[in-house]
Design a protein around this motif. Structure first.
Motif, PDB file in Angstrom:
ATOM      1  N   MET A  36       1.064  -1.169   0.147  1.00  0.00           N
ATOM      2  CA  MET A  36      -0.006   0.029   0.004  1.00  0.00           C
ATOM      3  C   MET A  36       0.957   1.268   0.020  1.00  0.00           C
ATOM      4  N   ASP A  37       0.613   2.144  -0.922  1.00  0.00           N
ATOM      5  CA  ASP A  37       1.528   3.378  -1.091  1.00  0.00           C
ATOM      6  C   ASP A  37       0.529   4.567  -0.688  1.00  0.00           C
ATOM      7  N   ILE A  38       1.006   5.374   0.203  1.00  0.00           N
ATOM      8  CA  ILE A  38       0.577   6.500   0.742  1.00  0.00           C
ATOM      9  C   ILE A  38      -0.149   7.503  -0.399  1.00  0.00           C
ATOM     10  N   ILE A  39       0.733   7.576  -1.566  1.00  0.00           N
ATOM     11  CA  ILE A  39       0.723   8.382  -2.579  1.00  0.00           C
ATOM     12  C   ILE A  39      -0.792   8.206  -3.334  1.00  0.00           C
ATOM     13  N   GLN A  40      -1.121   6.788  -3.152  1.00  0.00           N
ATOM     14  CA  GLN A  40      -2.388   6.735  -3.954  1.00  0.00           C
ATOM     15  C   GLN A  40      -3.421   7.094  -3.022  1.00  0.00           C
ATOM     16  N   TYR A  41      -3.495   7.509  -1.677  1.00  0.00           N
ATOM     17  CA  TYR A  41      -4.562   8.169  -1.076  1.00  0.00           C
ATOM     18  C   TYR A  41      -4.654   9.639  -0.717  1.00  0.00           C
ATOM     19  N   LEU A  42      -3.358  10.212  -1.212  1.00  0.00           N
ATOM     20  CA  LEU A  42      -3.458  11.547  -1.262  1.00  0.00           C
ATOM     21  C   LEU A  42      -4.497  12.458  -1.706  1.00  0.00           C
ATOM     22  N   ASP A  43      -5.297  11.837  -2.761  1.00  0.00           N
ATOM     23  CA  ASP A  43      -6.352  12.537  -3.370  1.00  0.00           C
ATOM     24  C   ASP A  43      -7.612  12.508  -2.445  1.00  0.00           C
ATOM     25  N   GLU A  44      -7.508  11.651  -1.486  1.00  0.00           N
ATOM     26  CA  GLU A  44      -8.726  11.562  -0.684  1.00  0.00           C
ATOM     27  C   GLU A  44      -8.335  12.221   0.623  1.00  0.00           C
ATOM     28  N   LEU A  45      -7.421  12.771   0.801  1.00  0.00           N
ATOM     29  CA  LEU A  45      -6.953  13.543   2.132  1.00  0.00           C
ATOM     30  C   LEU A  45      -7.453  14.859   1.849  1.00  0.00           C
TER      31      LEU A  45
END
Length: 51
Positions: free
Chosen positions: A1-10
């Motif tokens: 799991m990469d944190i970059i892929q969840y940045l759009d949801e932050l």
């Protein structure tokens, strides 16, 4: 799991949280702005989630 892929949801979640804080403040103008930010943030969050 990469944190970059969840940045759009932050960003939308942050908008919802700011809206929640403004809603809790007992002033009519901030409560209205808070509800608007929560609705806009929720819509943005669902848009990013389905992308």
């Amino acid at each position: 799991m990469d944190i970059i892929q969840y940045l759009d949801e932050l960003e939308p979640v942050g908008m919802v949280l700011i809206g929640l804080v403004l809603f809790i403040i007992p002033e009519p103008a901030t409560s209205t702005l808070g509800i608007g930010l929560m609705v806009l943030g929720g819509a943005w969050w669902f848009y990013e989630w389905n992308r």
